[in-house]
Scaffold this motif. Structure first.
Motif, PDB file in Angstrom:
ATOM      1  N   ARG A 116       0.836  -1.204   0.000  1.00  0.00           N
ATOM      2  CA  ARG A 116       0.000   0.000   0.000  1.00  0.00           C
ATOM      3  C   ARG A 116       0.876   1.261   0.000  1.00  0.00           C
ATOM      4  O   ARG A 116       1.602   1.493  -0.950  1.00  0.00           O
ATOM      5  N   PHE A 117       0.831   2.063   1.070  1.00  0.00           N
ATOM      6  CA  PHE A 117       1.623   3.288   1.165  1.00  0.00           C
ATOM      7  C   PHE A 117       2.712   3.177   2.236  1.00  0.00           C
ATOM      8  O   PHE A 117       3.207   4.190   2.724  1.00  0.00           O
ATOM      9  N   LYS A 118       3.089   1.947   2.593  1.00  0.00           N
ATOM     10  CA  LYS A 118       4.061   1.762   3.672  1.00  0.00           C
ATOM     11  C   LYS A 118       5.223   0.884   3.230  1.00  0.00           C
ATOM     12  O   LYS A 118       5.092   0.036   2.350  1.00  0.00           O
ATOM     13  N   GLY A 119       6.369   1.117   3.867  1.00  0.00           N
ATOM     14  CA  GLY A 119       7.549   0.322   3.595  1.00  0.00           C
ATOM     15  C   GLY A 119       8.398   0.194   4.834  1.00  0.00           C
ATOM     16  O   GLY A 119       8.274   0.975   5.787  1.00  0.00           O
ATOM     17  N   GLN A 120       9.279  -0.807   4.838  1.00  0.00           N
ATOM     18  CA  GLN A 120      10.186  -0.987   5.962  1.00  0.00           C
ATOM     19  C   GLN A 120      11.464  -1.654   5.468  1.00  0.00           C
ATOM     20  O   GLN A 120      11.476  -2.309   4.428  1.00  0.00           O
ATOM     21  N   LYS A 135      -0.727  -8.319  -4.810  1.00  0.00           N
ATOM     22  CA  LYS A 135      -1.793  -8.344  -5.804  1.00  0.00           C
ATOM     23  C   LYS A 135      -3.144  -8.052  -5.169  1.00  0.00           C
ATOM     24  O   LYS A 135      -4.028  -7.437  -5.777  1.00  0.00           O
ATOM     25  N   GLN A 136      -3.308  -8.460  -3.916  1.00  0.00           N
ATOM     26  CA  GLN A 136      -4.575  -8.258  -3.222  1.00  0.00           C
ATOM     27  C   GLN A 136      -4.687  -6.862  -2.615  1.00  0.00           C
ATOM     28  O   GLN A 136      -5.756  -6.251  -2.639  1.00  0.00           O
ATOM     29  N   ALA A 137      -3.584  -6.359  -2.077  1.00  0.00           N
ATOM     30  CA  ALA A 137      -3.632  -5.115  -1.311  1.00  0.00           C
ATOM     31  C   ALA A 137      -3.252  -3.889  -2.117  1.00  0.00           C
ATOM     32  O   ALA A 137      -3.657  -2.783  -1.793  1.00  0.00           O
ATOM     33  N   GLY A 138      -2.438  -4.075  -3.147  1.00  0.00           N
ATOM     34  CA  GLY A 138      -1.950  -2.949  -3.922  1.00  0.00           C
ATOM     35  C   GLY A 138      -0.721  -2.300  -3.292  1.00  0.00           C
ATOM     36  O   GLY A 138      -0.398  -2.521  -2.118  1.00  0.00           O
ATOM     37  N   VAL A 139      -0.026  -1.498  -4.080  1.00  0.00           N
ATOM     38  CA  VAL A 139       1.129  -0.761  -3.579  1.00  0.00           C
ATOM     39  C   VAL A 139       1.327   0.454  -4.474  1.00  0.00           C
ATOM     40  O   VAL A 139       1.192   0.373  -5.694  1.00  0.00           O
ATOM     41  N   ILE A 140       1.594   1.600  -3.861  1.00  0.00           N
ATOM     42  CA  ILE A 140       1.871   2.808  -4.640  1.00  0.00           C
ATOM     43  C   ILE A 140       3.237   2.636  -5.306  1.00  0.00           C
ATOM     44  O   ILE A 140       4.213   2.240  -4.668  1.00  0.00           O
ATOM     45  N   GLY A 141       3.321   2.918  -6.588  1.00  0.00           N
ATOM     46  CA  GLY A 141       4.519   2.588  -7.344  1.00  0.00           C
ATOM     47  C   GLY A 141       5.792   3.209  -6.804  1.00  0.00           C
ATOM     48  O   GLY A 141       6.839   2.563  -6.738  1.00  0.00           O
ATOM     49  N   ASP A 183       5.836   5.764   6.244  1.00  0.00           N
ATOM     50  CA  ASP A 183       4.412   5.906   5.954  1.00  0.00           C
ATOM     51  C   ASP A 183       4.265   7.086   4.998  1.00  0.00           C
ATOM     52  O   ASP A 183       4.443   8.246   5.393  1.00  0.00           O
ATOM     53  N   ALA A 184       3.975   6.794   3.725  1.00  0.00           N
ATOM     54  CA  ALA A 184       3.922   7.859   2.719  1.00  0.00           C
ATOM     55  C   ALA A 184       2.713   8.763   2.900  1.00  0.00           C
ATOM     56  O   ALA A 184       2.762   9.945   2.541  1.00  0.00           O
ATOM     57  N   ILE A 185       1.615   8.230   3.422  1.00  0.00           N
ATOM     58  CA  ILE A 185       0.426   9.054   3.650  1.00  0.00           C
ATOM     59  C   ILE A 185       0.754  10.191   4.623  1.00  0.00           C
ATOM     60  O   ILE A 185       0.387  11.349   4.408  1.00  0.00           O
ATOM     61  N   LYS A 186       1.461   9.847   5.691  1.00  0.00           N
ATOM     62  CA  LYS A 186       1.825  10.846   6.708  1.00  0.00           C
ATOM     63  C   LYS A 186       3.189  11.474   6.428  1.00  0.00           C
ATOM     64  O   LYS A 186       3.589  12.402   7.129  1.00  0.00           O
ATOM     65  N   MET A 187       3.898  10.959   5.429  1.00  0.00           N
ATOM     66  CA  MET A 187       5.272  11.362   5.138  1.00  0.00           C
ATOM     67  C   MET A 187       6.114  11.285   6.408  1.00  0.00           C
ATOM     68  O   MET A 187       6.797  12.226   6.827  1.00  0.00           O
ATOM     69  N   ASP A 188       6.075  10.097   7.013  1.00  0.00           N
ATOM     70  CA  ASP A 188       6.693   9.891   8.318  1.00  0.00           C
ATOM     71  C   ASP A 188       7.679   8.736   8.268  1.00  0.00           C
ATOM     72  O   ASP A 188       7.308   7.595   7.973  1.00  0.00           O
ATOM     73  N   PHE A 189       8.963   9.037   8.536  1.00  0.00           N
ATOM     74  CA  PHE A 189       9.978   8.006   8.720  1.00  0.00           C
ATOM     75  C   PHE A 189      10.155   7.765  10.221  1.00  0.00           C
ATOM     76  O   PHE A 189      10.215   8.719  11.007  1.00  0.00           O
TER      77      PHE A 189
END
Length: 293
Positions: free
Chosen positions: A180-184, A213-219, A252-258
């Motif tokens: 989705r909009f998160k990474g680690q 495939k089920q949840a999606g991810v922002i490119g 978290d890209a939605i919050k722009m928070d590292f």
């Protein structure tokens, strides 16, 4: 079982930082001096650091959303030997995030598409391709000759397999995941911090966590986190700065928070890196349907 590849590499020196590795690949041509000039003027890198990069060997497992930007930045940086392992072909749905491939590559093996892009970018780089699924049977052959491993997969079975193999082989690696909009991401260095299994213990039950495939991810998330994996590899090779050893970095890209989270020390009871490991042979966990982000 041996792993087939399209070019040969020399044996890896060892699993420690290759700070004293031979620098025979450095030709110091005018073209190289210009190509790497922005590295060379950095006091932390300089000619010595660029030599280390040119003589380093990095394996990227997965030529998808994470592996694509990692491969491109490592090739641009002049990492002398880069391995790419992936069994899939380029699909139209990949192109939203897997920037190493293009529309003209549809239907082509991802490892071949990646190699072509990397060689166009930097002919200094030797690219070894492994068109195969990584498994308990072949992973030790895959990682043997490399100084640093990048986990660009998107499923827990592959991540635990990569962790366990790297721990057993004494290989440092970068773990990452995006959804989705998160990474680690985190970095494992033998003897210097916890491994992936220290933190996450065991793979979750099948279907407990949605696939890409089920949840999606922002490119662009692949670009953010995959580029950070490349940075960890470059820092490890050159010995510059502090690695994410003992830390989990989340975004978290939605919050722009590292957030940089300190992890517990290596778990002495860990099943693979602990004092008395109970996992002494690699196993294949049941795979989910996605193989690369």
């Amino acid at each position: 079982m041996g792993v087939q590849k399209d070019t040969n590499t020399d044996s890896a020196e060892n699993a420690s930082r290759p700070a004293d590795a031979p620098v025979s690949r450095w030709m110091a041509s005018n073209e190289q001096l210009e190509r790497y000039s922005r590295h060379i003027i950095l006091k932390e890198i300089g000619v010595k650091g660029q030599k280390k990069l040119l003589n380093a060997k990095v394996l990227i497992i997965g030529a998808g959303g994470l592996g694509a930007p990692a491969a491109m930045y490592l090739a641009a940086a002049g990492v002398g030997t880069i391995g790419i392992a992936d069994a899939d072909e380029v699909d139209l749905s990949n192109l939203q995030r897997q920037i190493i491939h293009s529309t003209e590559d549809l239907g082509k093996a991802k490892v071949l598409s990646a190699k072509e892009t990397m060689n166009r970018m930097n002919p200094d780089v030797q690219v070894n391709t492994y068109r195969t699924f990584v498994s308990a049977e072949n992973i030790m052959d895959l990682i043997r000759d490399y100084d640093f491993i990048i986990d660009g997969t998107d499923n827990f079975p592959a991540k635990f397999l990569i962790n366990d193999a790297c721990v057993m082989a004494g290989k440092p690696f970068s773990h990452a995941g995006i959804i989705r909009f998160k990474g680690q991401l985190m970095t494992y260095v033998p003897g210097a911090g916890p491994c992936y299994r220290c933190v996450f213990k065991n793979p979750p039950p099948k279907d407990a966590v949605p696939t890409c495939k089920q949840a999606g991810v922002i490119g662009a998330m692949g670009g953010v986190i995959g580029s950070l994996q490349a940075m960890e590899a470059i820092k490890y090779i050159t010995g510059v700065g502090e690695l994410l050893t003992g830390y989990l970095l989340t975004f978290d890209a939605i919050k722009m928070d590292f957030r940089k989270i300190r992890l517990p020390k290596a778990d002495g009871s860990c099943a693979v890196c602990g004092t008395h490991p109970t996992i002494t042979e690699l196993i294949d966990y049941e795979q989910t349907e996605c193989g690369g982000i």
